[in-house]
Design a protein around this motif. Structure first.
Motif, mmCIF file in Angstrom:
data_model
loop_
_atom_site.group_PDB
_atom_site.id
_atom_site.type_symbol
_atom_site.label_atom_id
_atom_site.label_comp_id
_atom_site.label_asym_id
_atom_site.label_seq_id
_atom_site.Cartn_x
_atom_site.Cartn_y
_atom_site.Cartn_z
ATOM 1 N N MET A 107 0.827 -1.206 0.000
ATOM 2 C CA MET A 107 0.000 0.000 0.000
ATOM 3 C C MET A 107 0.866 1.261 0.000
ATOM 4 N N ASP A 108 1.994 1.220 0.720
ATOM 5 C CA ASP A 108 2.914 2.356 0.717
ATOM 6 C C ASP A 108 3.493 2.563 -0.680
ATOM 7 N N SER A 109 3.859 1.477 -1.340
ATOM 8 C CA SER A 109 4.400 1.574 -2.707
ATOM 9 C C SER A 109 3.347 2.107 -3.670
ATOM 10 N N ILE A 110 2.136 1.592 -3.582
ATOM 11 C CA ILE A 110 1.051 2.061 -4.454
ATOM 12 C C ILE A 110 0.757 3.533 -4.188
ATOM 13 N N ARG A 111 0.736 3.913 -2.921
ATOM 14 C CA ARG A 111 0.483 5.321 -2.559
ATOM 15 C C ARG A 111 1.549 6.235 -3.172
ATOM 16 N N ARG A 112 2.812 5.831 -3.103
ATOM 17 C CA ARG A 112 3.891 6.647 -3.677
ATOM 18 C C ARG A 112 3.763 6.752 -5.200
ATOM 19 N N ILE A 113 3.461 5.639 -5.839
ATOM 20 C CA ILE A 113 3.291 5.642 -7.295
ATOM 21 C C ILE A 113 2.154 6.578 -7.689
ATOM 22 N N LEU A 114 1.020 6.435 -7.013
ATOM 23 C CA LEU A 114 -0.133 7.283 -7.327
ATOM 24 C C LEU A 114 0.153 8.750 -7.033
ATOM 25 N N PHE A 150 -8.625 8.021 -3.621
ATOM 26 C CA PHE A 150 -8.514 6.905 -4.554
ATOM 27 C C PHE A 150 -8.226 5.598 -3.816
ATOM 28 N N MET A 151 -7.293 5.633 -2.872
ATOM 29 C CA MET A 151 -6.942 4.420 -2.125
ATOM 30 C C MET A 151 -8.157 3.887 -1.361
ATOM 31 N N MET A 168 -17.261 7.073 -11.610
ATOM 32 C CA MET A 168 -17.805 7.539 -10.326
ATOM 33 C C MET A 168 -16.737 8.236 -9.499
ATOM 34 N N PHE A 169 -15.527 7.655 -9.455
ATOM 35 C CA PHE A 169 -14.437 8.267 -8.693
ATOM 36 C C PHE A 169 -14.096 9.645 -9.261
ATOM 37 N N ARG A 170 -13.920 9.717 -10.580
ATOM 38 C CA ARG A 170 -13.559 11.000 -11.192
ATOM 39 C C ARG A 170 -14.651 12.043 -10.996
#
Length: 197
Positions: A120-127, A160-161, A182-184
Motif C-alpha cells: 500500500m505504501d508503494s502504491i500510494r507513492r506511485i499514485l 482513490f486508495m 464515479m471516482f472521477r
C-alpha cells in the motif's frame, strides 16, 4: 539522458523471482514467505536471488516499479485519447482500476499484514507521483483559496486508495470503467453532485 538497457537474462531472472513471489502471495502470508520459498518456487539458486535483490522487500518493491512504468504509459495513452480537459483529469485512475481488476487476487492478498503495508505504501507513492505530475500541468502551486498543491495530491490519492480498497473488498463487481467514472465525478465535481445517489 540515456536510457539504460538491462540484459535480457537479468530481466528474465528478475521476472522469474517476482512471479515466484506473486505465486507465493496467493498461497501464503507475506510474513511467512522466506527467501528459500522464493528460490524454490523460482527454481533458482539462493545466490541468484542475492545477485539481484538484497531482501524480499526489495523484490516486492521491484514489482511495483514495473507497475509504475506500466501505469505511466497507460496514463499517457489515456490522456492522449481524451478530448477535453475535464475528461483528461484523473487519467491515472482508469489504468489503476483496470490493473487491479486484472490482478484482483494479488491485490486482495497484498492488503493485509506487513506485505500489505509495503504494498500500500508503494502504491500510494506511485499514485502520488502520477497525480502530482498530472496536477502540475493543470493547477497552480495553490488554488485561489490557498490550498497547497501537495494537499490536493494527498487528498486525491487518499480518496482513490479508499475507493480502490472498498471496490476490491466487494470483489470489484462494478466494472473498472464505471468505478473510474464515479471516482472521477466525485473528485472533480464533489459529493454534492445531483447524479450521486
Amino acid at each position: 539522458m540515456v536510457k539504460k538497457t538491462i540484459d535480457r537474462r537479468i530481466q528474465r531472472t528478475r521476472l522469474l523471482l517476482r512471479d515466484a513471489l506473486v505465486s507465493l502471495f496467493l498461497r501464503m502470508d507475506y510474513e511467512t514467505i522466506t527467501i528459500k520459498d522464493i528460490v524454490d518456487e523460482a527454481n533458482v539458486a539462493r545466490s541468484t536471488f542475492y545477485a539481484h535483490f538484497s531482501s524480499k522487500e526489495e523484490l516486492l518493491r521491484s514489482g511495483f516499479e514495473a507497475m509504475r512504468i506500466q501505469l505511466i504509459d497507460q496514463q499517457k495513452d489515456a490522456l492522449a485519447k481524451r478530448s477535453d480537459l475535464d475528461d483528461r483529469s484523473m487519467a491515472f485512475s482508469l489504468p489503476m482500476f483496470e490493473h487491479a481488476a486484472g490482478h484482483i487476487d494479488l491485490y486482495r492478498a497484498l492488503t493485509g499484514g506487513r506485505g500489505g503495508t509495503v504494498a500500500m505504501d508503494s502504491i500510494r507513492r506511485i499514485l502520488s507521483d502520477l497525480v502530482r505530475d498530472e496536477l502540475t500541468a493543470t493547477l497552480k502551486k495553490s488554488s485561489a483559496d490557498g490550498v497547497p498543491h501537495e494537499m490536493v495530491v494527498q487528498f486525491v490519492v487518499g480518496a482513490f486508495m479508499a475507493v480502490l480498497t472498498w471496490w476490491l473488498d466487494r470483489k470489484a463487481k462494478i466494472p473498472p470503467e464505471k468505478i473510474d467514472a464515479m471516482f472521477r465525478q466525485m473528485v472533480t465535481q464533489g459529493i454534492t453532485s445531483p447524479s450521486l445517489a
